[in-house]
Design an enzyme around this catalytic site. Sequence first.
Site, PDB file in Angstrom:
ATOM      1  N   GLY A 153       0.811  -1.211   0.000  1.00 57.68           N
ATOM      2  CA  GLY A 153       0.000   0.000   0.000  1.00 57.68           C
ATOM      3  C   GLY A 153       0.842   1.257   0.000  1.00 57.68           C
ATOM      4  N   SER A 202      -4.569 -12.997  -4.723  1.00 63.66           N
ATOM      5  CA  SER A 202      -3.325 -13.632  -4.254  1.00 63.66           C
ATOM      6  C   SER A 202      -2.930 -14.884  -5.024  1.00 63.66           C
ATOM      7  CB  SER A 202      -3.448 -13.988  -2.767  1.00 63.66           C
ATOM      8  OG  SER A 202      -3.498 -12.825  -1.977  1.00 63.66           O
ATOM      9  N   TYR A 206      -8.505 -17.071   3.712  1.00 59.26           N
ATOM     10  CA  TYR A 206      -7.953 -15.979   2.914  1.00 59.26           C
ATOM     11  C   TYR A 206      -8.122 -16.261   1.425  1.00 59.26           C
ATOM     12  CZ  TYR A 206      -4.396 -12.671   1.214  1.00 59.26           C
ATOM     13  OH  TYR A 206      -3.727 -11.680   0.554  1.00 59.26           O
TER      14      TYR A 206
END
Length: 281
Positions: free
Chosen positions: A36, A178, A192
């Site tokens: 980020g 991902s 996740y």
Amino acid sequence: MPRPPDPAPEDLRRDPLPLRGRTALVTGASRRAGIGYAVARRLAAYGAGVYLHHHVPHDAQMPWGADRPEDVVAGVRAARGDPGAPVADGPADLSDPAAPAALVARAAEALGGRIDILVANHALSGSDGTLDTVDAALLDAHWVVDTRSVLLLVQAYARLRAGLPPGGPGGRVVMMTSGQDLAGGMPGEIAYALQKGALASVTRSLATTLAEHAVTVNTVNPGPVDTGYLTGAGYDEVAARFPAGRWGMPDDPARLIAWLATDEAGWITGQVIDSEGGFRR
């Protein structure tokens, strides 16, 4: 319909500040070693005003820890291509269902009333397991942060864009996945992987939905990136699986994401893009 004319020569030359005058909200920017932060610096370097979202309590609980928000902001300000572009920040716990819309509103206010670029980079780290060990609480925790909050952010962003006067620059949404659908998957991180897979699956639907507002929607899989979460022999084993012999660095996906935010990428939408440096799974 007549064929559009070829670009003029001056339009073929790269603008060193292709995002000057535009604004961006980047979530999950609590650490200078993170993606980020790298994305925010790239956007700022291209001329954009940037609002940084952080949730320090999350990273503070992780082995890598959190940076002071003022240090993160200072690093982004130092990278600005346009010295007058605003850089602001604020916290939000995006597991709160009201937080995404409130965050978009605060960011828009800090950036002059508009957000052109939304980069949903945040995610819940840890607190996961295999199929045998995962439970309802873990599934719910990842759902509310990794998926629900992203969709609510996009919803609030779309409503903001719909209220802007026509004729401005096109908008951009970039989400993060991902590589959970690539060879091997993520069997040790079922919760996740499930929620990130949901974002990949909804990318085209969101792109179609937001096309009427001149907004592109893409999702980036950054591959293994060295954000400080792995050391020792495991780190070296992962590095050896890249043709370049090194991990991805945060600025590697950041360059792609920043390009997707420019006008040059205006014809790219509804895509899940792998940025893995040839990683051998």
